[in-house]
Design a protein around this motif. Structure first.
Motif, PDB file in Angstrom:
ATOM      1  N   TRP A 123     -10.153 -30.353 -11.845  1.00  0.00           N
ATOM      2  CA  TRP A 123      -9.415 -29.467 -10.949  1.00  0.00           C
ATOM      3  C   TRP A 123      -9.229 -28.068 -11.536  1.00  0.00           C
ATOM      4  CZ3 TRP A 123      -9.594 -30.522  -6.178  1.00  0.00           C
ATOM      5  CH2 TRP A 123      -9.637 -31.843  -5.732  1.00  0.00           C
ATOM      6  N   ASN A 124      -9.140 -27.943 -12.835  1.00  0.00           N
ATOM      7  CA  ASN A 124      -9.057 -26.607 -13.436  1.00  0.00           C
ATOM      8  C   ASN A 124     -10.346 -25.832 -13.223  1.00  0.00           C
ATOM      9  OD1 ASN A 124      -6.435 -26.865 -14.336  1.00  0.00           O
ATOM     10  ND2 ASN A 124      -6.996 -27.437 -16.424  1.00  0.00           N
ATOM     11  N   THR A 125     -11.476 -26.526 -13.338  1.00  0.00           N
ATOM     12  CA  THR A 125     -12.770 -25.870 -13.080  1.00  0.00           C
ATOM     13  C   THR A 125     -12.868 -25.425 -11.631  1.00  0.00           C
ATOM     14  OG1 THR A 125     -13.838 -27.235 -14.782  1.00  0.00           O
ATOM     15  CG2 THR A 125     -15.275 -26.160 -13.179  1.00  0.00           C
ATOM     16  N   ILE A 126     -12.442 -26.279 -10.719  1.00  0.00           N
ATOM     17  CA  ILE A 126     -12.468 -25.930  -9.293  1.00  0.00           C
ATOM     18  C   ILE A 126     -11.558 -24.737  -9.004  1.00  0.00           C
ATOM     19  CG2 ILE A 126     -11.662 -26.742  -7.029  1.00  0.00           C
ATOM     20  CD1 ILE A 126     -12.938 -29.448  -7.681  1.00  0.00           C
ATOM     21  N   LYS A 127     -10.359 -24.749  -9.548  1.00  0.00           N
ATOM     22  CA  LYS A 127      -9.425 -23.642  -9.309  1.00  0.00           C
ATOM     23  C   LYS A 127      -9.977 -22.324  -9.810  1.00  0.00           C
ATOM     24  CE  LYS A 127      -5.238 -26.491  -9.473  1.00  0.00           C
ATOM     25  NZ  LYS A 127      -4.042 -26.875 -10.269  1.00  0.00           N
ATOM     26  N   LYS A 128     -10.516 -22.332 -11.011  1.00  0.00           N
ATOM     27  CA  LYS A 128     -11.090 -21.101 -11.571  1.00  0.00           C
ATOM     28  C   LYS A 128     -12.259 -20.597 -10.725  1.00  0.00           C
ATOM     29  CE  LYS A 128      -9.792 -22.038 -16.371  1.00  0.00           C
ATOM     30  NZ  LYS A 128     -10.294 -22.409 -17.753  1.00  0.00           N
ATOM     31  N   PHE A 129     -13.051 -21.513 -10.261  1.00  0.00           N
ATOM     32  CA  PHE A 129     -14.217 -21.131  -9.442  1.00  0.00           C
ATOM     33  C   PHE A 129     -13.782 -20.514  -8.114  1.00  0.00           C
ATOM     34  CE2 PHE A 129     -17.296 -22.282  -6.092  1.00  0.00           C
ATOM     35  CZ  PHE A 129     -18.414 -21.601  -6.565  1.00  0.00           C
ATOM     36  N   PHE A 148      -6.150 -29.560  -2.541  1.00  0.00           N
ATOM     37  CA  PHE A 148      -6.392 -28.235  -1.950  1.00  0.00           C
ATOM     38  C   PHE A 148      -5.169 -27.749  -1.171  1.00  0.00           C
ATOM     39  CE2 PHE A 148     -10.835 -29.733  -2.460  1.00  0.00           C
ATOM     40  CZ  PHE A 148     -11.297 -28.693  -3.267  1.00  0.00           C
ATOM     41  N   TYR A 149      -4.481 -28.679  -0.533  1.00  0.00           N
ATOM     42  CA  TYR A 149      -3.245 -28.323   0.178  1.00  0.00           C
ATOM     43  C   TYR A 149      -2.237 -27.723  -0.792  1.00  0.00           C
ATOM     44  CZ  TYR A 149       0.983 -28.961   3.028  1.00  0.00           C
ATOM     45  OH  TYR A 149       2.149 -28.747   3.723  1.00  0.00           O
ATOM     46  N   GLU A 150      -2.114 -28.320  -1.974  1.00  0.00           N
ATOM     47  CA  GLU A 150      -1.169 -27.828  -2.978  1.00  0.00           C
ATOM     48  C   GLU A 150      -1.599 -26.484  -3.574  1.00  0.00           C
ATOM     49  OE1 GLU A 150      -0.870 -31.157  -5.623  1.00  0.00           O
ATOM     50  OE2 GLU A 150       0.661 -32.161  -4.389  1.00  0.00           O
ATOM     51  N   MET A 151      -2.854 -26.124  -3.373  1.00  0.00           N
ATOM     52  CA  MET A 151      -3.328 -24.794  -3.775  1.00  0.00           C
ATOM     53  C   MET A 151      -3.068 -23.753  -2.689  1.00  0.00           C
ATOM     54  SD  MET A 151      -7.059 -25.585  -5.478  1.00  0.00           S
ATOM     55  CE  MET A 151      -7.376 -27.196  -6.196  1.00  0.00           C
ATOM     56  N   GLY A 152      -2.480 -24.184  -1.572  1.00  0.00           N
ATOM     57  CA  GLY A 152      -2.143 -23.249  -0.507  1.00  0.00           C
ATOM     58  C   GLY A 152      -3.115 -23.220   0.648  1.00  0.00           C
ATOM     59  N   TYR A 153      -3.996 -24.218   0.736  1.00  0.00           N
ATOM     60  CA  TYR A 153      -5.009 -24.238   1.792  1.00  0.00           C
ATOM     61  C   TYR A 153      -4.567 -25.040   3.003  1.00  0.00           C
ATOM     62  CZ  TYR A 153      -8.520 -22.175  -1.280  1.00  0.00           C
ATOM     63  OH  TYR A 153      -9.215 -21.309  -2.087  1.00  0.00           O
ATOM     64  N   ASN A 154      -4.924 -24.539   4.190  1.00  0.00           N
ATOM     65  CA  ASN A 154      -4.955 -25.374   5.375  1.00  0.00           C
ATOM     66  C   ASN A 154      -6.182 -26.276   5.243  1.00  0.00           C
ATOM     67  OD1 ASN A 154      -2.770 -23.956   6.793  1.00  0.00           O
ATOM     68  ND2 ASN A 154      -4.250 -22.290   7.005  1.00  0.00           N
ATOM     69  N   ILE A 155      -6.084 -27.486   5.792  1.00  0.00           N
ATOM     70  CA  ILE A 155      -7.145 -28.470   5.582  1.00  0.00           C
ATOM     71  C   ILE A 155      -7.725 -28.946   6.911  1.00  0.00           C
ATOM     72  CG2 ILE A 155      -7.742 -30.649   4.486  1.00  0.00           C
ATOM     73  CD1 ILE A 155      -6.630 -28.599   2.503  1.00  0.00           C
ATOM     74  N   ASN A 170     -10.919 -19.298  -7.196  1.00  0.00           N
ATOM     75  CA  ASN A 170     -10.077 -18.105  -7.325  1.00  0.00           C
ATOM     76  C   ASN A 170     -10.890 -16.831  -7.501  1.00  0.00           C
ATOM     77  OD1 ASN A 170      -7.704 -19.526  -6.983  1.00  0.00           O
ATOM     78  ND2 ASN A 170      -7.260 -19.692  -9.168  1.00  0.00           N
ATOM     79  N   LYS A 171     -12.152 -16.973  -7.886  1.00  0.00           N
ATOM     80  CA  LYS A 171     -13.038 -15.808  -7.981  1.00  0.00           C
ATOM     81  C   LYS A 171     -13.387 -15.249  -6.613  1.00  0.00           C
ATOM     82  CE  LYS A 171     -15.479 -17.283 -12.196  1.00  0.00           C
ATOM     83  NZ  LYS A 171     -16.813 -17.660 -12.733  1.00  0.00           N
ATOM     84  N   TYR A 172     -13.360 -16.133  -5.599  1.00  0.00           N
ATOM     85  CA  TYR A 172     -13.869 -15.748  -4.296  1.00  0.00           C
ATOM     86  C   TYR A 172     -12.819 -15.795  -3.192  1.00  0.00           C
ATOM     87  CZ  TYR A 172     -18.025 -16.754  -7.015  1.00  0.00           C
ATOM     88  OH  TYR A 172     -18.977 -16.767  -8.012  1.00  0.00           O
ATOM     89  N   ILE A 173     -11.724 -16.540  -3.444  1.00  0.00           N
ATOM     90  CA  ILE A 173     -10.668 -16.648  -2.434  1.00  0.00           C
ATOM     91  C   ILE A 173      -9.328 -16.389  -3.129  1.00  0.00           C
ATOM     92  CG2 ILE A 173      -9.528 -18.124  -0.721  1.00  0.00           C
ATOM     93  CD1 ILE A 173     -12.106 -19.772  -0.580  1.00  0.00           C
ATOM     94  N   ASN A 174      -8.663 -15.334  -2.737  1.00  0.00           N
ATOM     95  CA  ASN A 174      -7.346 -15.036  -3.341  1.00  0.00           C
ATOM     96  C   ASN A 174      -6.460 -14.319  -2.336  1.00  0.00           C
ATOM     97  OD1 ASN A 174      -8.323 -12.286  -3.460  1.00  0.00           O
ATOM     98  ND2 ASN A 174      -9.437 -12.865  -5.324  1.00  0.00           N
TER      99      ASN A 174
END
Length: 320
Positions: A308-314, A123-130, A316-320
């Motif tokens: 992880w692809n499923t998580i990212k797609k999910f 999640f950090y690599e997706m740009g999230y604070n953790i 990204n629908k709600y957080i961008n």
């Protein structure tokens, strides 16, 4: 004869009551008391016909995952107070000072925050604070009982409040595995701030009652009546909640937050059949991911690309 029966019946009832209290306390200590649970639940090899439950199978974690948090993440230990006065610990890992995206990453039964390293890193690599909390009675957090997600849901709300106090424009993802998955599902049924945009649960159980009933039969070959009933009363007396209260099904049915439900098809600890029950109960926006050949919380290792692809797609629908 009648006089003897009048004497015998109360004695028998007293004996039964004593046995139920003993059984209730035994299984409370076996499953809810953090000071006795860890040793007992992971070595039931003395019980004929049962499998040995390994620790990583119950929590869904791996001790080797500590490395990224300790050596690379530049974490900060943070603390909050729970609704009942406990000092709760968590690891905060800031991606950059301008990021508004936050993920609360929740560990499993008898686990700890440090063992969520690879998941937090993703999640950090997706740009999230953790934020990785140590749930009550786990890791560095205070507590005398395991909350099974029920009282933990209130603790997660405090962690959400911690984030929104820092950043009123934050967009928050809740992610949990095993008991942590049930924790975020139970959290989903509360009145949450609009900052909470999405929830992901990986191998959560339908309720604490269902999970312990399943394990009682699986590990001890015992029926749930009357042991579960006695254990639930003892849990209420010693920890403040009935086991049926800790229900993911009831909570997701009230959720207004989108949920991604994940489960390994070969999960033997939180049985796969529980997935349909929580998924079908949810009336919010929802998706489901079933990973073949994956055991308890092992989907991310069995098929990491799909996971992880499923998580990212999910998200990204709600957080961008």
């Amino acid at each position: 004869m009648e006089e003897k029966m009048i004497l015998i019946i109360p004695i028998l009832l007293l004996v039964v009551l004593i046995l139920l209290i003993f059984a209730g306390n035994y299984f409370y200590n076996f499953s809810i008391n953090p000071h006795t649970t860890k040793d007992k639940i992971f070595d039931n090899s003395k019980n004929k016909g049962t499998e040995v439950v390994k620790k990583d199978e119950t929590s869904g974690e791996d001790k080797s995952e500590e490395e990224w948090i300790i050596n690379t993440s530049n974490y900060q230990s943070i603390y909050i107070k729970s609704f009942d006065g406990l000092k709760l610990h968590g690891y905060q890992i800031l991606n950059n000072e301008y990021s508004y995206k936050w993920a609360i990453v929740v560990h499993g039964y008898t686990g700890e925050a440090l063992r969520m390293g690879s998941r937090a890193k993703a999640f950090y690599e997706m740009g999230y604070n953790i934020i990785i909390p140590d749930l009550r009675a786990h890791g560095k957090s205070e507590g005398n009982y395991i909350g099974m997600g029920w009282h933990d849901r209130k603790d997660i709300i405090e962690w959400i409040q911690y984030i929104t106090n820092k950043d009123e424009n934050s967009k928050i993802l809740l992610y949990g595995i095993s008991m942590g998955a049930s924790t975020v599902m139970m959290t989903s049924g509360e009145e949450l701030p609009s900052n909470v945009k999405a929830i992901i649960e990986d191998c959560g159980y339908t309720s604490a009652w269902d999970e312990f009933s399943y394990q009682l039969k699986n590990m001890f070959k015992l029926p749930k009546f009357p042991i579960m009933h006695a254990s639930s009363i003892i849990t209420k007396m010693r920890s403040g909640y009935f086991l049926k209260e800790a229900s993911s099904i009831k909570q997701v049915s009230k959720s207004k937050t989108p949920i991604l439900f994940i489960h390994g098809e070969e999960d033997k600890f939180v049985p796969f059949f529980m997935l349909d029950k929580v998924y079908n109960a949810a009336k919010c926006e929802k998706e489901i991911l079933i990973v073949k050949e994956a055991g308890h919380c092992k989907a991310h290792k069995v098929n990491p690309e799909l996971y992880w692809n499923t998580i990212k797609k999910f998200i990204n629908k709600y957080i961008n």
